[in-house]
Write a protein that holds these residues in place. Structure first.
Motif, PDB file in Angstrom:
ATOM      1  N   ARG A 217       0.852  -1.165  -0.049  1.00 24.25           N
ATOM      2  CA  ARG A 217      -0.137   0.105   0.053  1.00 24.25           C
ATOM      3  C   ARG A 217       0.769   1.083   0.062  1.00 24.25           C
ATOM      4  NH1 ARG A 217       0.162   2.765   4.973  1.00 24.25           N
ATOM      5  NH2 ARG A 217       0.806   1.553   6.834  1.00 24.25           N
ATOM      6  N   TRP A 218       0.199   2.417  -0.345  1.00 24.14           N
ATOM      7  CA  TRP A 218       0.880   3.647  -0.205  1.00 24.14           C
ATOM      8  C   TRP A 218       1.109   3.841   1.279  1.00 24.14           C
ATOM      9  CZ3 TRP A 218       2.706   7.018  -4.078  1.00 24.14           C
ATOM     10  CH2 TRP A 218       2.495   6.716  -5.382  1.00 24.14           C
ATOM     11  N   GLY A 219       1.812   4.705   1.509  1.00 24.25           N
ATOM     12  CA  GLY A 219       1.926   5.118   3.055  1.00 24.25           C
ATOM     13  C   GLY A 219       1.280   6.424   3.369  1.00 24.25           C
ATOM     14  N   THR A 220       1.023   6.711   4.617  1.00 26.17           N
ATOM     15  CA  THR A 220       0.072   7.799   5.108  1.00 26.17           C
ATOM     16  C   THR A 220       1.027   8.642   5.908  1.00 26.17           C
ATOM     17  OG1 THR A 220      -0.509   6.667   7.115  1.00 26.17           O
ATOM     18  CG2 THR A 220      -1.988   6.308   5.303  1.00 26.17           C
ATOM     19  N   ALA A 221       0.578   9.978   5.896  1.00 26.18           N
ATOM     20  CA  ALA A 221       1.412  10.833   6.631  1.00 26.18           C
ATOM     21  C   ALA A 221       1.823  10.440   7.987  1.00 26.18           C
ATOM     22  CB  ALA A 221       0.786  12.262   6.493  1.00 26.18           C
TER      23      ALA A 221
END
Length: 253
Positions: A217-221
């Motif tokens: 997955r894409w990471g989050t802040a």
């Protein structure tokens, strides 16, 4: 005692208006720190991050600084350093990116990216670091990048700046670690922010990126914010001169 407790500390977070900077400022406040939030477009009188920090019971001071303007950055840093309260934590997160093939990449863009992403961070670290050295305490955290290790595509200025960030982390750490000031960097992986919107909007590039990330997955802040709290805390008092990848396993692939 909680080694992650930042109560009584004052943290400066650049690029705090949105994205990774917002998440870092919020998490530092949740850990107990008061926040000086800085951004090129932040409204000092009213901002979402200011409201959130105050909701958490912490003090907030907002500032608008153009990180491409060296005089503005210098004046801001000198005013902070001359203030009554010691800055304990500096998070150099503000940044910009310009995309164009290297053969067509304008020198104006190249200069702008280096000024915002690298030089402004050095100016802040130098000026605020002097007072940290006097106090024999400080935590400086840079937002580096996967391109601190890799070259990227169509972002020569950004790759140069973030490679320079890694070198600056090591150089400052070598000089300051023995005087109570740790200096580290966080290398975010592919994080869902405005800076990566073009990549996420490109189906082929997005798919290729996701296929390489073991976490899938894409990471989050928020994934970056925990690392910042760690590096800003006494839990990391013996960690310095390092670039910590927070990338879902990208570099290990």
């Amino acid at each position: 005692m909680n080694p992650f407790d930042l109560s009584g500390r004052l943290a400066v977070v650049t690029g705090a208006k949105r994205g990774i900077g917002f998440a870092i400022a919020e998490s530092l406040a949740a850990a107990g720190a008061d926040i000086v939030g800085v951004s090129a477009t932040l409204d000092p009188a009213s901002s979402e991050i200011g409201e959130r920090v105050r909701e958490l019971g912490r003090e907030f001071s907002g500032h608008r600084v153009d990180f491409a303007d060296r005089d503005q950055v210098t004046d801001f840093a000198e005013a902070l350093a001359a203030g009554d309260r010691q800055v304990d934590i500096l998070v150099n997160n503000a940044g910009t990116i310009r995309r164009a093939p290297a053969a067509e990449h304008s020198l104006d863009w190249f200069d702008e990216v280096l000024e915002v992403d690298l030089t402004s961070a050095f100016v802040l670290s130098q000026i605020l670091g002097r007072r940290m050295l006097q106090a024999e305490y400080g935590r400086i955290v840079f937002t580096a990048s996967l391109l601190s290790f890799q070259g990227g595509i169509n972002v020569p200025g950004y790759a140069a700046a973030k490679s320079g960030t890694a070198g600056l982390v090591r150089a400052l750490s070598n000089e300051w670690a023995g005087r109570g000031v740790t200096v580290n960097g966080i290398a975010p992986g592919y994080i869902a922010t405005d800076n990566t919107q073009a990549l996420r909007d490109d189906p082929d590039r997005s798919r290729a990126i996701l296929e390489r990330i073991p976490a899938g997955r894409w990471g989050t802040a928020a994934d970056i914010a925990g690392a910042a709290v760690y590096l800003a805390s006494d839990a990391a008092r013996y960690v310095t001169g390092t670039i910590l990848p927070v990338d879902g396993g990208w570099l290990a692939r």
